[in-house]
Write a protein that holds these residues in place. Structure first.
Motif: not given
Lengths: 518, 165
Positions: A344-346, A351, A419
């Protein structure tokens, strides 16, 4: 309390990027001030990156978590009795009972964050080597059968069944076979390969040894990106230790099988994550994509039959051998078996790494685990599967995370990277970036990709500037079709995916509602 | 957060280049590894090294040049005293990387791929540093830094400028 207190401060590059080294130093100082002796273990990250630096204190009840700990928090924490598990606003109780962690199924990442990554004893004491010991009792055919029966599919993006690839290599004629690990984790939003190599490098080594046993190969190559200097250092150190402990070398764990691993570092080229470009690069050439056939399983590295698998694909193998193919296949859904390591990013509040069985929904990940955006604004778009993956609107949060469901939605699971963008994003710019990135990173071998990406940027610029919008939109779709159908590899073939998904779901951004001048 | 350790380099000499090449010339397909070693030794790939490498590996100079020019990591001129790489990939974009890039370019007065006139800092773009949950991210002479904002960048730049005076 007296005696030695064990404290864990992650040495993972992400944890260090937000101050873990300074935290470790301050802990040492503050403990010294009150006459306490510490054993500081630089473990991998538990994967809850929003809590990094996450400090854990070993107590009789288990490991207690504090985070995110800034260097300036340390004095207060020690004063509050952190070293004896004292209460503090940054305390989260037992690490393994933190909801984010407790709801996961950690197979591949079982040891990451738990152990000292470079302690061979830790590795063995926590389930390591069980897979390779089992493999040493089996024939190559039986190892391949286990991998096939587990339903394991390639975690690098394409999702090809690993067992079929291995069987092809085993059956291919040739004096020598090779094992190749693709650790060129270039997709934005993905960092699981890096965290695994930094947090549990012996697992990848064990996995490659098993792959070697499965196809009678004695050499393995890891192609690691240069953007990961710490992962390279950790892997090299672990390989050295694996030799000392007999996992690598002329006699693997005392058997008559030999295996050695060589680390090759890339040189800043995204396309080298494509398996044939990677093979070219490993051989010391420009990372230009090869035409297939021949498949790398038949004629791969240095012309030998070669297993080419992603880090996470290989890393799943020791557990499959140790726990049995059936146990692994019991997890998951449909033809997507086992666990997937989602990242899990952005623009996301929480995250990190979420390893769970296939079948969780996109919303379950982004909202259930991720807690929505970091900015607190509404989610507008989610890019899954890296720079070549589709942008999905918030209305698709119900999508199940498995290979087939994603294909059905014209999207791609890829390497499991997700993202998140909030509602301030200009999706027209994201479409433009997809083409720009392809223009920068194209290997140049085939025309649809090399020229198409440059033309794609130009056409999108015209559309955004309000020049002959209808005609240029038609041209853009036509260009995307040419790239999709005419490119040699996934770079040119899939670059249209994010572009077309923007057209489909966020068309208004492209035609100047936000960025244009008309 | 601070810069990573500064590297020091030797002055280029054909003899020394030959020694570096010899360390790996028995490996399989060693060209990229050798170029990396040469760059780590001298800080850049001197054009005079190309024929030496070609000779040692029985390749044409064009083949060696082709590899050097293909890969973003290789440079044929010395870099500045500090190298700052800013991630421009999607996860960092979602957290304001483009704004950060604009700030860096304005503050340093150079574009990506260039070095400041005083030789203090080389500014590079990079696509993903694997720190996508703590974005935006930069790599400051090998030191990964997460959750970077304009002021983090300013501190790094000031430290580099101060050291250069």
């Amino acid at each position: 309390m007296s005696g030695l207190t064990t404290v864990f401060v992650p040495g993972d590059a992400a944890a260090r990027s937000v101050g873990a080294d300074a935290v470790a130093q301050r802990l040492e100082t503050e403990a010294g001030r009150i006459g306490r002796q510490l054993r500081i273990v630089r473990n991998g990250s538990r994967g809850m990156l929003f809590l990094e630096p996450l400090v854990e204190v070993a107590t009789e009840a288990g490991r207690l978590a504090y985070g995110p700990v800034a260097p300036e928090d340390v004095a207060g924490l020690v004063e509050a009795g952190m070293l004896d598990g004292g209460e503090h606003p940054l305390a989260h109780g037992l690490t393994e009972q933190i909801d984010y962690f407790a709801r996961q199924t950690r197979l591949t990442f079982a040891r990451v964050g738990l152990t000292d990554p470079l302690s061979f004893d830790d590795y063995e004491a926590n389930g390591g080597l069980a897979g390779v010991r089992k493999a040493l009792e089996l024939t190559p055919e039986a190892i391949v059968a286990e991998v096939t029966d587990s339903g394991l599919r390639g975690r690098g993006g394409a999702g090809f069944p690993a067992g079929i690839k291995w069987r092809t290599v085993l059956g291919a004629p040739g004096k020598e076979r090779l094992v190749c690990c693709n650790a060129d984790e270039g997709d934005s939003g993905t960092f699981a390969d890096r965290m695994l190599i930094e947090g549990d490098p012996f697992l990848l080594i064990e996995a490659m040894v098993i792959a070697g046993l499965a196809v009678a190969a004695t050499e393995g190559y890891v192609y690691l990106r240069s953007e990961y200097p710490q992962a390279a250092a950790m892997l090299r150190a672990a390989i050295h230790l694996a030799h000392e402990h007999g996992l690598l070398g002329a006699s693997v764990l005392g058997s008559d099988h030999a295996f050695d691993i060589f680390v090759r570092v890339g040189a800043g080229s995204y396309i080298c994550g494509e398996e044939t470009a990677m093979l070219e690069s490993l051989e010391g050439r420009r990372g230009v994509v090869r035409a297939k056939p021949p498949l790398p399983a038949i004629a791969g590295l240095f012309g030998c039959p070669t297993i080419v698998n992603n880090v996470l694909t290989l890393a799943a193998v020791p557990e499959i051998l140790a726990g049995g193919a059936a146990a692994y296949a019991d997890l998951g859904t449909g033809r997507s078996r086992g666990t997937q390591v989602f990242q899990l990013a952005g623009n996301i509040r929480c995250g990190g790494i979420v390893e769970t069985a296939f079948g969780v929904t996109l919303g379950g990940l982004v909202e259930g685990f991720g807690g929505g955006t970091a900015s607190g604004r509404p989610i507008r778009a989610i890019q899954a599967g890296g720079p070549l993956g589709s942008y999905l609107p918030a209305s698709e949060l119900g999508l199940e995370m498995d290979y087939e469901a994603f294909s059905g939605a014209d999207a791609m699971l890829g390497h499991g990277g997700i993202v998140v963008f909030d509602d301030t994003v200009d999706m027209g710019l994201q479409a433009r970036f997809a083409m720009e990135f392809c223009a920068i990173e194209s290997c140049g071998k085939c025309t649809p990709c090399r020229v198409g990406a440059v033309r794609g940027v130009e056409v999108i610029d015209k559309i955004r500037a309000g020049i002959e919008v209808e005609a240029n939109l038609e041209l853009l779709e036509d260009l995307c079709e040419t790239m999709t159908d005419g490119s040699l590899c996934a770079m040119g073939g899939l670059t249209p995916q994010p572009v077309l998904s923007v057209l489909q779901h966020f068309g208004g951004d492209l035609v100047g509602a936000r960025g244009g001048t008309n | 957060m601070q810069w990573g350790a500064r590297r020091s380099y030797e002055a280029f000499s054909p003899e020394r280049a030959g020694e570096v090449i010899a360390l790996r010339s028995s490996e399989r397909g060693p060209l990229i590894e050798i170029l990396r070693d040469l760059q780590a030794t001298f800080g850049y790939l001197d054009p005079a090294a190309t024929p030496i490498v070609a000779e040692a590996l029985n390749l044409s100079e064009a083949e060696v040049y082709g590899v050097i020019s293909f890969y973003a990591d290789f440079r044929t001129e010395p870099a500045g005293r500090r190298v700052l790489q800013i991630c421009r990939a999607e996860a960092c974009q979602a957290m304001g990387a483009e704004k950060l890039c604009a700030h860096a370019r304005k503050r340093l007065g150079v574009d990506f791929g260039s070095t400041t006139p005083d030789g203090a800092i080389t500014l590079l773009e990079v696509f993903c540093l694997g720190n996508c949950a703590l974005s935006p991210a930069v790599l400051a002479d090998g030191q990964l830094i997460g959750r970077v904002d304009d002021s983090t960048l300013d501190e790094l730049i000031e430290a580099a400028e101060l050291a250069s005076r």
